[in-house]
Write an enzyme that holds these catalytic residues in place. Sequence first.
Site, PDB file in Angstrom:
ATOM      1  N   LYS A  52     -39.875  62.501  68.220  1.00 34.48           N
ATOM      2  CA  LYS A  52     -40.877  62.866  68.260  1.00 34.48           C
ATOM      3  C   LYS A  52     -41.317  62.964  69.982  1.00 34.48           C
ATOM      4  O   LYS A  52     -41.781  63.423  70.822  1.00 34.48           O
ATOM      5  CB  LYS A  52     -41.695  62.415  67.598  1.00 34.48           C
ATOM      6  CG  LYS A  52     -42.042  62.965  65.952  1.00 34.48           C
ATOM      7  CD  LYS A  52     -43.059  62.069  65.303  1.00 34.48           C
ATOM      8  CE  LYS A  52     -42.639  63.223  63.792  1.00 34.48           C
ATOM      9  NZ  LYS A  52     -43.245  62.002  62.543  1.00 34.48           N
ATOM     10  N   GLN A  96     -46.500  56.087  62.648  1.00 34.91           N
ATOM     11  CA  GLN A  96     -45.304  56.567  61.514  1.00 34.91           C
ATOM     12  C   GLN A  96     -45.405  56.053  60.158  1.00 34.91           C
ATOM     13  O   GLN A  96     -46.129  54.900  60.333  1.00 34.91           O
ATOM     14  CB  GLN A  96     -43.601  56.118  62.168  1.00 34.91           C
ATOM     15  CG  GLN A  96     -42.796  56.741  61.464  1.00 34.91           C
ATOM     16  CD  GLN A  96     -42.724  58.078  62.130  1.00 34.91           C
ATOM     17  OE1 GLN A  96     -43.158  59.167  62.450  1.00 34.91           O
ATOM     18  NE2 GLN A  96     -42.382  58.876  60.064  1.00 34.91           N
ATOM     19  N   ASP A 119     -51.434  64.514  63.154  1.00 33.09           N
ATOM     20  CA  ASP A 119     -51.395  64.277  61.190  1.00 33.09           C
ATOM     21  C   ASP A 119     -52.106  65.482  60.758  1.00 33.09           C
ATOM     22  O   ASP A 119     -51.364  65.874  59.923  1.00 33.09           O
ATOM     23  CB  ASP A 119     -50.388  63.000  61.423  1.00 33.09           C
ATOM     24  CG  ASP A 119     -49.065  63.141  61.354  1.00 33.09           C
ATOM     25  OD1 ASP A 119     -48.307  63.977  61.856  1.00 33.09           O
ATOM     26  OD2 ASP A 119     -48.514  61.594  61.774  1.00 33.09           O
TER      27      ASP A 119
END
Length: 291
Positions: A52, A96, A119
Amino acid sequence: MTILDGKKTSSDIKEEIAIAVEALKKQGEKTPHLAAILVGSDGASMTYVGAKVKACELVGFESTLIEMPDTTSEDALLQEIENLNNNKEIDGFIIQLPLPKHIDEHKVLMAVHPDKDVDGFHPANVGKMALELPTFLPATPYGIMELLERYEVETSGKNVVVIGRSHIVGRPMSILLSQKRTAGDATVTLTHSRTKNLKSITQQADIIVAALGIAEFLTGDMVKEGVTIIDVGITRVDDTSKKRGFRLAGDVNFESVAPKAAFITPVPGGVGPMTIAMLLKNTLLACSRKE
Ligand code: NAD
């Protein structure tokens, strides 16, 4: 049979984003800035976060990686989230997953400000998604929708079977595909670990989204001719012939399913790269919304 090439499509999307970032910079606007929090040292999580951060560099974004040890307390993590919520430089950030067991994942995701939740996991954004209001779509389902759209896979009126009902893949996938939208208007069946006679359901499907996390679960005898297959699974399978000791397997047995499929995503190189591209797209949106 057409391969739904996530690697190529994601690289097209990243190019489009890079052009948009270049234009922002030329106009003297702010450069999009994504931050990621990684708690602990899980190998797969480190690989995903690393990819990422690298993708951010590629499109010209700023990025910040905050690494915290396994022993991090829930309070310390919540404080870090609060700092990012208040930091005007950061347009969006992610935590994460998975988190160490002693940390309440729900509490953590709730703490992210919805405007920075790139997200798309915050209940406010999940609610907006369900109500078809503009919001950050969760990156993996968003990537699948984009792949279906760009390859012009017909979804309207089709029988779609989603395998897996997780909050980050299966459930949102079933919602999006049933909505009135491009790559939508499908008749969706959401299946899970308690579903009976799954094979008889998948055999009726025009499109199957496999997101259960069991390597090569879906086999050729479970699908009909002309099916479209979206393989979300990523499982590490021991493989001594590989230097790293494992290979990545999808939820679909490619060898037996691909010959019957009209469209199919490979693993790796299918859904995975799309997820990262859509995270970048959400970050660009977060930055432009602030403007
Ligand atoms: P999860 O473990 O949260 O959920 C799995 C789901 O599968 C559950 O809803 C369960 O009911 C269902 N399930 C389990 N066994 C089943 C069975 N025998 N029959 C039918 N349903 C069954 O998983 P998740 O987080 O949604 O992830 C699924 C897979 O996708 C994993 O391999 C994960 O690594 C992968 N993944 C990939 C990406 C990507 O970017 N490519 C993103 C997220 C997850």
